[in-house]
Motif scaffolding. Structure first.
Motif, PDB file in Angstrom:
ATOM      1  N   ASN A  99     -44.553-115.063 -79.522  1.00 49.49           N
ATOM      2  CA  ASN A  99     -45.729-115.871 -78.733  1.00 49.49           C
ATOM      3  C   ASN A  99     -46.288-116.691 -79.847  1.00 49.49           C
ATOM      4  OD1 ASN A  99     -45.706-114.262 -76.113  1.00 49.49           O
ATOM      5  ND2 ASN A  99     -45.810-112.770 -77.810  1.00 49.49           N
ATOM      6  N   PRO A 100     -45.475-117.811 -80.351  1.00 55.16           N
ATOM      7  CA  PRO A 100     -46.096-118.609 -81.578  1.00 55.16           C
ATOM      8  C   PRO A 100     -46.920-119.818 -80.939  1.00 55.16           C
ATOM      9  CG  PRO A 100     -43.819-119.390 -81.083  1.00 55.16           C
ATOM     10  CD  PRO A 100     -43.930-118.241 -80.181  1.00 55.16           C
ATOM     11  N   PHE A 101     -47.227-120.137 -79.820  1.00 50.34           N
ATOM     12  CA  PHE A 101     -48.095-120.980 -79.380  1.00 50.34           C
ATOM     13  C   PHE A 101     -49.527-120.472 -79.446  1.00 50.34           C
ATOM     14  CE2 PHE A 101     -49.812-123.959 -76.135  1.00 50.34           C
ATOM     15  CZ  PHE A 101     -49.419-125.219 -76.871  1.00 50.34           C
ATOM     16  N   LEU A 139     -47.277-122.226 -84.406  1.00 55.03           N
ATOM     17  CA  LEU A 139     -47.545-121.911 -85.777  1.00 55.03           C
ATOM     18  C   LEU A 139     -46.340-121.094 -86.054  1.00 55.03           C
ATOM     19  CD1 LEU A 139     -51.157-121.161 -85.780  1.00 55.03           C
ATOM     20  CD2 LEU A 139     -50.055-123.072 -86.827  1.00 55.03           C
ATOM     21  N   HIS A 140     -45.810-121.303 -87.480  1.00 51.45           N
ATOM     22  CA  HIS A 140     -44.866-120.553 -87.929  1.00 51.45           C
ATOM     23  C   HIS A 140     -45.315-119.434 -88.941  1.00 51.45           C
ATOM     24  CE1 HIS A 140     -40.901-119.488 -90.201  1.00 51.45           C
ATOM     25  NE2 HIS A 140     -41.842-119.567 -91.294  1.00 51.45           N
ATOM     26  N   LEU A 141     -45.016-118.187 -88.727  1.00 46.77           N
ATOM     27  CA  LEU A 141     -45.509-117.158 -89.560  1.00 46.77           C
ATOM     28  C   LEU A 141     -44.685-116.909 -90.833  1.00 46.77           C
ATOM     29  CD1 LEU A 141     -47.413-114.768 -90.196  1.00 46.77           C
ATOM     30  CD2 LEU A 141     -45.774-113.274 -88.753  1.00 46.77           C
ATOM     31  N   GLU A 142     -45.231-116.791 -91.966  1.00 46.56           N
ATOM     32  CA  GLU A 142     -44.691-116.268 -93.350  1.00 46.56           C
ATOM     33  C   GLU A 142     -45.323-115.301 -93.809  1.00 46.56           C
ATOM     34  OE1 GLU A 142     -44.264-119.327 -96.269  1.00 46.56           O
ATOM     35  OE2 GLU A 142     -42.509-120.240 -95.379  1.00 46.56           O
ATOM     36  N   GLU A 143     -44.535-114.203 -94.193  1.00 44.43           N
ATOM     37  CA  GLU A 143     -44.931-113.007 -94.914  1.00 44.43           C
ATOM     38  C   GLU A 143     -44.903-113.005 -96.533  1.00 44.43           C
ATOM     39  OE1 GLU A 143     -44.386-109.179 -92.614  1.00 44.43           O
ATOM     40  OE2 GLU A 143     -43.168-110.407 -91.356  1.00 44.43           O
ATOM     41  N   ARG A 144     -45.848-113.547 -97.072  1.00 45.28           N
ATOM     42  CA  ARG A 144     -45.907-113.775 -98.455  1.00 45.28           C
ATOM     43  C   ARG A 144     -46.363-112.564 -99.129  1.00 45.28           C
ATOM     44  NH1 ARG A 144     -47.988-119.859 -98.817  1.00 45.28           N
ATOM     45  NH2 ARG A 144     -46.311-120.762 -97.360  1.00 45.28           N
ATOM     46  N   PRO A 145     -46.214-112.377-100.489  1.00 47.72           N
ATOM     47  CA  PRO A 145     -46.611-111.297-101.255  1.00 47.72           C
ATOM     48  C   PRO A 145     -48.200-111.255-101.108  1.00 47.72           C
ATOM     49  CG  PRO A 145     -44.904-112.380-102.722  1.00 47.72           C
ATOM     50  CD  PRO A 145     -45.140-113.218-101.259  1.00 47.72           C
ATOM     51  N   GLY A 146     -48.717-112.182-101.328  1.00 43.63           N
ATOM     52  CA  GLY A 146     -50.423-112.319-101.171  1.00 43.63           C
ATOM     53  C   GLY A 146     -50.932-112.017 -99.757  1.00 43.63           C
ATOM     54  N   GLY A 147     -50.078-111.918 -98.520  1.00 38.87           N
ATOM     55  CA  GLY A 147     -50.487-111.797 -97.167  1.00 38.87           C
ATOM     56  C   GLY A 147     -49.857-112.687 -96.271  1.00 38.87           C
ATOM     57  N   LEU A 148     -50.292-112.796 -95.273  1.00 36.58           N
ATOM     58  CA  LEU A 148     -49.741-113.538 -94.093  1.00 36.58           C
ATOM     59  C   LEU A 148     -50.140-115.074 -94.117  1.00 36.58           C
ATOM     60  CD1 LEU A 148     -50.389-111.115 -90.991  1.00 36.58           C
ATOM     61  CD2 LEU A 148     -48.094-111.265 -92.361  1.00 36.58           C
ATOM     62  N   VAL A 149     -49.271-115.882 -93.866  1.00 37.01           N
ATOM     63  CA  VAL A 149     -49.687-117.659 -93.651  1.00 37.01           C
ATOM     64  C   VAL A 149     -49.179-118.049 -92.617  1.00 37.01           C
ATOM     65  CG1 VAL A 149     -49.552-119.606 -95.074  1.00 37.01           C
ATOM     66  CG2 VAL A 149     -49.699-117.406 -96.451  1.00 37.01           C
ATOM     67  N   LEU A 150     -49.788-118.754 -91.895  1.00 41.74           N
ATOM     68  CA  LEU A 150     -49.673-119.594 -90.788  1.00 41.74           C
ATOM     69  C   LEU A 150     -49.334-120.919 -90.985  1.00 41.74           C
ATOM     70  CD1 LEU A 150     -52.017-117.826 -88.285  1.00 41.74           C
ATOM     71  CD2 LEU A 150     -49.534-117.359 -88.247  1.00 41.74           C
ATOM     72  N   LEU A 151     -48.193-121.621 -90.510  1.00 43.99           N
ATOM     73  CA  LEU A 151     -47.761-122.905 -90.992  1.00 43.99           C
ATOM     74  C   LEU A 151     -47.835-123.785 -89.717  1.00 43.99           C
ATOM     75  CD1 LEU A 151     -44.716-122.561 -93.294  1.00 43.99           C
ATOM     76  CD2 LEU A 151     -47.297-122.536 -93.885  1.00 43.99           C
ATOM     77  N   LYS A 175     -39.394-127.982 -91.082  1.00 45.68           N
ATOM     78  CA  LYS A 175     -38.238-127.390 -91.056  1.00 45.68           C
ATOM     79  C   LYS A 175     -38.453-126.044 -90.718  1.00 45.68           C
ATOM     80  CE  LYS A 175     -35.587-130.565 -94.126  1.00 45.68           C
ATOM     81  NZ  LYS A 175     -35.230-130.890 -95.576  1.00 45.68           N
ATOM     82  N   HIS A 176     -39.395-125.164 -91.175  1.00 44.95           N
ATOM     83  CA  HIS A 176     -39.597-123.872 -90.476  1.00 44.95           C
ATOM     84  C   HIS A 176     -39.770-123.995 -89.036  1.00 44.95           C
ATOM     85  CE1 HIS A 176     -39.929-121.862 -94.288  1.00 44.95           C
ATOM     86  NE2 HIS A 176     -40.724-122.469 -94.772  1.00 44.95           N
ATOM     87  N   LEU A 177     -40.687-124.993 -88.510  1.00 45.77           N
ATOM     88  CA  LEU A 177     -41.105-125.089 -87.164  1.00 45.77           C
ATOM     89  C   LEU A 177     -39.452-125.271 -86.373  1.00 45.77           C
ATOM     90  CD1 LEU A 177     -44.145-126.810 -87.220  1.00 45.77           C
ATOM     91  CD2 LEU A 177     -44.038-124.482 -86.349  1.00 45.77           C
ATOM     92  N   ILE A 178     -38.729-126.170 -86.975  1.00 46.61           N
ATOM     93  CA  ILE A 178     -37.672-126.525 -86.099  1.00 46.61           C
ATOM     94  C   ILE A 178     -36.535-125.353 -86.346  1.00 46.61           C
ATOM     95  CG2 ILE A 178     -35.342-127.799 -86.330  1.00 46.61           C
ATOM     96  CD1 ILE A 178     -37.104-130.253 -87.807  1.00 46.61           C
ATOM     97  N   GLY A 179     -36.597-124.716 -87.241  1.00 42.16           N
ATOM     98  CA  GLY A 179     -35.816-123.295 -87.305  1.00 42.16           C
ATOM     99  C   GLY A 179     -36.263-122.308 -86.380  1.00 42.16           C
ATOM    100  N   ASP A 180     -37.451-122.327 -86.026  1.00 45.62           N
ATOM    101  CA  ASP A 180     -37.970-121.297 -84.972  1.00 45.62           C
ATOM    102  C   ASP A 180     -37.495-121.646 -83.707  1.00 45.62           C
ATOM    103  OD1 ASP A 180     -39.380-119.931 -86.941  1.00 45.62           O
ATOM    104  OD2 ASP A 180     -41.352-121.028 -86.630  1.00 45.62           O
ATOM    105  N   HIS A 181     -37.470-123.049 -83.236  1.00 41.02           N
ATOM    106  CA  HIS A 181     -37.421-123.328 -81.990  1.00 41.02           C
ATOM    107  C   HIS A 181     -36.289-124.149 -81.488  1.00 41.02           C
ATOM    108  CE1 HIS A 181     -41.321-122.062 -81.585  1.00 41.02           C
ATOM    109  NE2 HIS A 181     -41.989-122.789 -82.562  1.00 41.02           N
ATOM    110  N   GLU A 182     -35.478-124.809 -82.558  1.00 42.42           N
ATOM    111  CA  GLU A 182     -34.310-125.424 -82.083  1.00 42.42           C
ATOM    112  C   GLU A 182     -33.421-125.643 -83.644  1.00 42.42           C
ATOM    113  OE1 GLU A 182     -32.386-129.226 -79.696  1.00 42.42           O
ATOM    114  OE2 GLU A 182     -34.432-129.439 -80.041  1.00 42.42           O
ATOM    115  N   PRO A 183     -32.913-124.608 -83.929  1.00 45.31           N
ATOM    116  CA  PRO A 183     -32.312-124.797 -85.369  1.00 45.31           C
ATOM    117  C   PRO A 183     -31.273-125.983 -85.435  1.00 45.31           C
ATOM    118  CG  PRO A 183     -32.338-122.522 -84.740  1.00 45.31           C
ATOM    119  CD  PRO A 183     -32.832-123.224 -83.546  1.00 45.31           C
ATOM    120  N   ALA A 184     -30.424-126.306 -84.195  1.00 47.61           N
ATOM    121  CA  ALA A 184     -29.296-127.310 -84.198  1.00 47.61           C
ATOM    122  C   ALA A 184     -30.042-128.629 -84.281  1.00 47.61           C
ATOM    123  CB  ALA A 184     -28.811-127.284 -82.732  1.00 47.61           C
TER     124      ALA A 184
END
Length: 207
Positions: free
Chosen positions: A22-24, A43-55, A124-133
């Motif tokens: 539910n990224p919206f 938003l795009h979620l990344e799980e980094r060593p320092g914690g969660l980051v939303l792009l 590109k992260h957001l494109i990969g989430d919603h329309e990779p093509a």
């Protein structure tokens, strides 16, 4: 948010799954008048060593960009499937209707991303989430066009400093839990999605 212990999901995997499905989101800051200023955005979620980051990003004319620049602390909310709960699921009549839902609230610190390479990577992260093509089409667009598009946005990383995940699915009422799940399994899209979440927490628990 109001979070009774029996609805408090502390498993970070459950929170991450809810965000990705539910990224919206709603990004909420305080404006110069002391009122909430809300922007709805994916938003795009990344799980980094320092914690969660939303792009994410917003249009440059959106006042939210200037607000984040001076007040980087904000709140982000994600709302998953939600549905009405009929009192008919209970074996006794002294019950009232309710509403079930799953949600995540994040307290964040914003960092604005100004460099073109950083914006491009974020997009590109957001494109990969919603329309990779679409990634190939984006790469093939003229640089003058993509640069103009990226100039028109303000990108940001939202570093999560605290999160809460609420899963409210009647799990504290075992006498009606199965009846509710059976009703949801034959209901609308949201109801069927909630039935799936009921199965998840039955198998995994909230902690």
């Amino acid at each position: 948010m109001y979070l009774p212990p029996h609805f408090d999901a502390r498993d970070p995997a459950l929170a991450a799954a809810l965000i990705r499905e539910n990224p919206f989101a709603s990004l909420i800051s305080v404006d110069d008048d002391g009122l909430p200023f809300v922007t709805h955005l994916p938003l795009h979620l990344e799980e980094r060593p320092g914690g969660l980051v939303l792009l994410g990003h917003c249009a440059r004319p959106n006042p939210h960009a200037k607000i984040l620049a001076v007040r980087p602390r904000a709140v982000v909310t994600f709302l998953g499937p939600h549905a009405y709960q009929s009192p008919r699921i209970y074996p006794d009549l002294q019950r009232v209707p309710s509403w079930n839902y799953v949600a995540v609230h994040c307290t964040v610190e914003a960092r604005l991303v100004d460099e073109t390479a950083g914006k491009d990577a974020l997009l590109k992260h957001l494109i990969g989430d919603h329309e990779p093509a679409y990634a190939e089409q984006w790469r093939d667009l003229p640089e003058s066009y993509t640069h103009k598009m990226m100039t028109g946005i303000v990108a940001f990383e939202l570093h999560v400093t605290q999160w809460q995940c609420k899963i409210k699915l009647n799990q504290h009422r075992p006498e009606s839990h199965r009846a509710l799940q059976a009703a949801y399994q034959v209901g609308n899209d949201d109801e069927r999605a909630l039935a799936g979440w009921m199965t998840r927490i039955d198998m995994k628990g909230l902690k």
